[in-house]
Design an enzyme around this catalytic site. Structure first.
Site: not given
Ligand code: C5P
Length: 304
Positions: A9, A135
């Site tokens: 994406k 995501d």
């Molecule tokens: O959810 P995921 O582990 O893919 O996200 C990676 C990092 O990105 C999270 O640990 C967080 O620090 C940050 N993040 C965030 N807010 C979001 C998505 C991701 O702070 N909406």
């Protein structure tokens, strides 16, 4: 056994609205799947356990891999005791803001839902996808979609964006968490500019919304990887000169992309970028319908 494409994406726009109580950030983003993809193969095994094989050195082969996590979460949810062997052929740049790991995870959920005949569909898989990463839910839908909350509340748009996408990989992985930490260090609540909502509400007005789209993570990503500043100026310059209607960083970077109406101009841009020493992938925006067909998602099982 099943073999499925796992698409990348880009974020056509991304607004960070503030910090949430759970520590994540409240986002408003426009997701778009592109034809650049990994391939994910799933083989069922009688013996329990999940294995992941991927030749790319930066992709973990243990339970920290999001694809493995997805298989484990779904097996637990469905009470399955048999095992799964996952093989990933990696083409999507790793830690590049293209959602490769999240896409692999969603593809595993969709693939196992079929192989195990669970019939959970998008609605049933969504809460599991959310547990794996912010995501991941988007990749259950694909196409052009609005992402709200942590980016995990998904609204597919009626107008699906079309065009050729040139993706430039500066080969500098950037940690998403580190970029968000930099945002925190200087966060003043965003003036509510509403560029994404304006884009969405102009659903029927063709390209009117594109010039306003930006990525709020871009400057924080360049603080995190200051050596990319010069490269980004060059990349953007070439994309804009060749007629990109949008040229921005994807997610937390470091992948940059340009969206073109004219595939010939996109080719010229790709060639110019390669001459300048960059790795450029030529691909196209993939609509919700194209995505659904490629992943064999049955239309009856998704939220309308
Ligand atoms: O959810 P995921 O582990 O893919 O996200 C990676 C990092 O990105 C999270 O640990 C967080 O620090 C940050 N993040 C965030 N807010 C979001 C998505 C991701 O702070 N909406």
């Amino acid at each position: 056994m099943i073999r499925l494409p796992s698409y990348a994406k880009v974020n056509l726009g991304l607004e960070v609205l503030g910090v949430r109580e759970d520590g994540y950030h409240e986002l408003r983003t426009l997701f778009q799947t592109i034809s650049l993809h990994d391939d994910v193969s799933l083989t069922l095994r009688r013996a329990p356990g999940v294995t992941v094989a991927c030749a790319h050195p930066a992709v973990p082969n243990d339970a920290s891999n999001l694809a493995a996590k997805a298989a484990l979460v779904l097996a637990r949810h469905a009470g399955r005791r048999d095992g799964v062997a996952i093989t990933i052929e990696k083409r999507i740049p790793v830690a590049g803001g293209l959602g490769g790991g999240s896409s692999n995870a969603a593809t595993v959920l969709l693939g196992l839902d079929r192989l195990w005949k669970l019939k959970l569909g998008i609605d049933g898989l969504h809460p599991l996808a959310r547990q794996i990463g912010a995501d991941v839910p988007f990749f259950l839908y694909g196409g052009t979609a609005l992402g709200l909350a942590r980016g995990d509340e998904i609204y597919p748009l009626r107008r699906q964006v079309r065009g050729t996408v040139v993706v430039v990989d500066p080969r500098r992985p950037v940690s998403t968490a580190a970029v968000f930490r930099r945002i925190d260090a200087r966060l003043t609540p965003r003036e509510n500019s509403n560029t994404i909502f304006r884009f969405v509400s102009r659903d029927l007005e063709a390209d009117a919304g594109f010039p306003a789209l930006t990525n709020d993570l871009e400057s924080a990503a360049l603080e995190e990887a200051p050596e990319l500043r010069d490269a980004v100026v060059k990349i953007r310059g070439i994309l804009v000169r060749e007629g990109a209607k949008l040229a921005v960083l994807s997610g937390s970077g470091s992948t940059y992309f340009g969206l073109f109406d004219d595939p010939r101009r996109a080719r010229t841009a790709g060639a110019a970028l390669r001459v300048a020493g960059f790795t450029a992938h030529h691909c196209r925006a993939l609509s919700h319908d194209q995505y659904r067909k490629a992943l064999r998602i049955r239309p009856g099982l998704q939220r309308g």
